[in-house]
Design a protein around this motif. Structure first.
Motif, PDB file in Angstrom:
ATOM      1  N   THR A  10     -29.955  70.157 -42.989  1.00  0.00           N
ATOM      2  CA  THR A  10     -28.852  69.839 -43.890  1.00  0.00           C
ATOM      3  C   THR A  10     -29.393  69.271 -45.190  1.00  0.00           C
ATOM      4  OG1 THR A  10     -26.795  68.570 -44.166  1.00  0.00           O
ATOM      5  CG2 THR A  10     -28.542  67.482 -42.947  1.00  0.00           C
ATOM      6  N   ASN A  12     -27.216  67.303 -46.834  1.00  0.00           N
ATOM      7  CA  ASN A  12     -26.169  66.320 -47.083  1.00  0.00           C
ATOM      8  C   ASN A  12     -26.463  65.005 -46.350  1.00  0.00           C
ATOM      9  OD1 ASN A  12     -23.660  64.862 -46.841  1.00  0.00           O
ATOM     10  ND2 ASN A  12     -22.604  66.696 -47.551  1.00  0.00           N
ATOM     11  N   LYS A  50     -26.716  81.239 -39.598  1.00  0.00           N
ATOM     12  CA  LYS A  50     -27.417  80.187 -40.340  1.00  0.00           C
ATOM     13  C   LYS A  50     -28.416  79.485 -39.415  1.00  0.00           C
ATOM     14  CE  LYS A  50     -26.226  76.062 -43.064  1.00  0.00           C
ATOM     15  NZ  LYS A  50     -25.124  75.152 -43.407  1.00  0.00           N
ATOM     16  N   GLU A  73     -24.726  72.608 -39.132  1.00  0.00           N
ATOM     17  CA  GLU A  73     -23.328  72.240 -38.984  1.00  0.00           C
ATOM     18  C   GLU A  73     -22.590  72.543 -40.277  1.00  0.00           C
ATOM     19  OE1 GLU A  73     -21.049  69.688 -40.618  1.00  0.00           O
ATOM     20  OE2 GLU A  73     -21.830  68.011 -39.442  1.00  0.00           O
ATOM     21  N   ASP A  74     -21.457  73.195 -40.163  1.00  0.00           N
ATOM     22  CA  ASP A  74     -20.649  73.476 -41.345  1.00  0.00           C
ATOM     23  C   ASP A  74     -19.269  72.899 -41.168  1.00  0.00           C
ATOM     24  OD1 ASP A  74     -21.959  75.088 -43.434  1.00  0.00           O
ATOM     25  OD2 ASP A  74     -22.441  76.334 -41.696  1.00  0.00           O
ATOM     26  N   ILE A  90     -14.209  74.898 -48.815  1.00  0.00           N
ATOM     27  CA  ILE A  90     -13.795  73.567 -49.281  1.00  0.00           C
ATOM     28  C   ILE A  90     -14.805  72.939 -50.242  1.00  0.00           C
ATOM     29  CG2 ILE A  90     -14.714  72.455 -47.168  1.00  0.00           C
ATOM     30  CD1 ILE A  90     -11.774  71.234 -49.379  1.00  0.00           C
ATOM     31  N   LYS A  91     -16.092  73.205 -50.009  1.00  0.00           N
ATOM     32  CA  LYS A  91     -17.113  72.606 -50.867  1.00  0.00           C
ATOM     33  C   LYS A  91     -16.899  72.982 -52.333  1.00  0.00           C
ATOM     34  CE  LYS A  91     -22.117  72.200 -51.167  1.00  0.00           C
ATOM     35  NZ  LYS A  91     -23.345  72.255 -50.369  1.00  0.00           N
ATOM     36  N   LEU A  94     -13.562  71.527 -53.705  1.00  0.00           N
ATOM     37  CA  LEU A  94     -13.732  70.104 -54.002  1.00  0.00           C
ATOM     38  C   LEU A  94     -14.518  69.934 -55.309  1.00  0.00           C
ATOM     39  CD1 LEU A  94     -13.541  67.100 -53.114  1.00  0.00           C
ATOM     40  CD2 LEU A  94     -15.638  67.459 -51.796  1.00  0.00           C
ATOM     41  N   PHE A 150     -17.659  59.950 -49.625  1.00  0.00           N
ATOM     42  CA  PHE A 150     -18.046  61.151 -48.883  1.00  0.00           C
ATOM     43  C   PHE A 150     -16.966  62.225 -49.021  1.00  0.00           C
ATOM     44  CE2 PHE A 150     -19.350  62.802 -44.354  1.00  0.00           C
ATOM     45  CZ  PHE A 150     -19.814  63.984 -44.923  1.00  0.00           C
ATOM     46  N   GLY A 151     -17.304  63.245 -49.804  1.00  0.00           N
ATOM     47  CA  GLY A 151     -16.488  64.465 -49.889  1.00  0.00           C
ATOM     48  C   GLY A 151     -15.001  64.222 -50.022  1.00  0.00           C
ATOM     49  N   TRP A 152     -14.234  64.870 -49.146  1.00  0.00           N
ATOM     50  CA  TRP A 152     -12.773  64.812 -49.203  1.00  0.00           C
ATOM     51  C   TRP A 152     -12.210  63.729 -48.270  1.00  0.00           C
ATOM     52  CZ3 TRP A 152     -12.128  65.824 -44.188  1.00  0.00           C
ATOM     53  CH2 TRP A 152     -13.069  66.645 -43.565  1.00  0.00           C
ATOM     54  N   ASP A 153     -13.046  62.799 -47.797  1.00  0.00           N
ATOM     55  CA  ASP A 153     -12.572  61.709 -46.927  1.00  0.00           C
ATOM     56  C   ASP A 153     -11.324  60.992 -47.480  1.00  0.00           C
ATOM     57  OD1 ASP A 153     -14.277  61.948 -44.768  1.00  0.00           O
ATOM     58  OD2 ASP A 153     -15.507  60.190 -45.229  1.00  0.00           O
ATOM     59  N   LYS A 173     -14.013  56.267 -37.736  1.00  0.00           N
ATOM     60  CA  LYS A 173     -14.098  57.682 -38.123  1.00  0.00           C
ATOM     61  C   LYS A 173     -14.994  58.433 -37.136  1.00  0.00           C
ATOM     62  CE  LYS A 173     -15.507  61.187 -41.412  1.00  0.00           C
ATOM     63  NZ  LYS A 173     -16.396  61.612 -42.496  1.00  0.00           N
ATOM     64  N   ARG A 179     -16.478  65.978 -36.573  1.00  0.00           N
ATOM     65  CA  ARG A 179     -17.925  65.979 -36.334  1.00  0.00           C
ATOM     66  C   ARG A 179     -18.216  65.351 -34.970  1.00  0.00           C
ATOM     67  NH1 ARG A 179     -19.091  64.601 -40.985  1.00  0.00           N
ATOM     68  NH2 ARG A 179     -19.630  66.731 -41.561  1.00  0.00           N
TER      69      ARG A 179
END
Ligand SMILES: O=c1nc[nH]c2c1ncn2[C@H]1C[C@H](O)[C@@H](COP(=O)(O)OP(=O)(O)OP(=O)(O)O)O1
Ligand SMILES: [Mg+2]
Length: 196
Positions: A10, A12, A50, A73-74, A90-91, A94, A150-153, A173, A179
């Motif tokens: 990853t 990320n 992947k 993981e995606d 989504i990436k 966003l 973190f992202g769209w949290d 969470k 996840r």
């Protein structure tokens, strides 16, 4: 028994941190960043392909290191009103539209419900076929609340909670997230394997 070492491919850091928190007691999770093409199609196929590319690359780059498997993981964010889109895209949504845009997309719809989906693939070596595990958490899309770390949290309100992913403490969470639900299945899969 000695902890097994798996390589999480990853780029990320937030994802890595959560995975280490979720699996740390059972697995030694190290990370390696490899730039891999993400093919298009169904999420399970994208993830499997992947993972196959990742394990080949890891075996090449980390030859000599003793590892017990490779993980990729995606994460998708799927709006029910839009038949599951943005989903794996989504990436880019966003990046281009931000939290506000991700809310506005739903302006014309009554239904703000969505689910977060983690597609996790695990493989022991390039000779094996990856196993895929899916973890889903249902919720709805709300105007951003909480830290923007973190992202769209900040825009995802999980069902049964009055706090967004961003407002929840990490332990909470990590006990209800998409996840967590995917990695929980991986951990029981590995446990069963070990006792075979
Ligand atoms: O729990 C999460 N809470 C909020 N946002 C999240 C979460 N998990 C992933 N995200 C973000 C990161 C990226 O904008 C997109 C998924 O893309 P995704 O391909 O899975 O992540 P990535 O490309 O950053 O890392 P990787 O190198 O592992 O592919 O959603
Ligand atoms: Mg990615």
């Amino acid at each position: 028994m000695q902890k097994r070492t798996v390589v999480f491919v990853t780029g990320n850091a937030n994802k890595l941190r959560e995975v280490q928190q979720i699996c740390g007691e059972t697995l030694n999770v190290i990370s390696h960043s490899v730039d891999l093409p993400e093919l298009q199609g169904e999420v399970e196929d994208i993830s499997k392909e992947k993972c196959k590319l990742a394990v080949k690359e890891i075996e090449r780059e980390l030859s000599g290191t003793s590892i017990d498997g490779v993980i990729v993981e995606d994460t998708s964010l799927c709006y029910n009103a839009l038949g599951g889109l943005p989903g794996p895209y989504i990436k880019w949504f966003l990046d281009k539209t931000g939290h506000d845009g991700l809310n506005k997309i739903l302006a014309g719809y009554e239904d703000k419900s969505a689910y977060a989906l983690c597609t996790l693939s695990f493989v022991k070596s390039s000779k094996d076929e990856p196993n895929v595990f899916l973890g889903k958490t249902h919720g709805k899309i709300v105007p951003a609340r909480g830290p923007n770390s973190f992202g769209w949290d900040p825009i995802f309100l999980p069902d049964g909670f009055d706090k967004t992913y961003a407002e929840l403490d990490k332990d909470t969470k990590n006990s209800i997230s998409h996840r967590y639900r995917a990695f929980e299945q991986l951990l029981s899969f590995l446990q069963i394997e070990q006792t075979k």
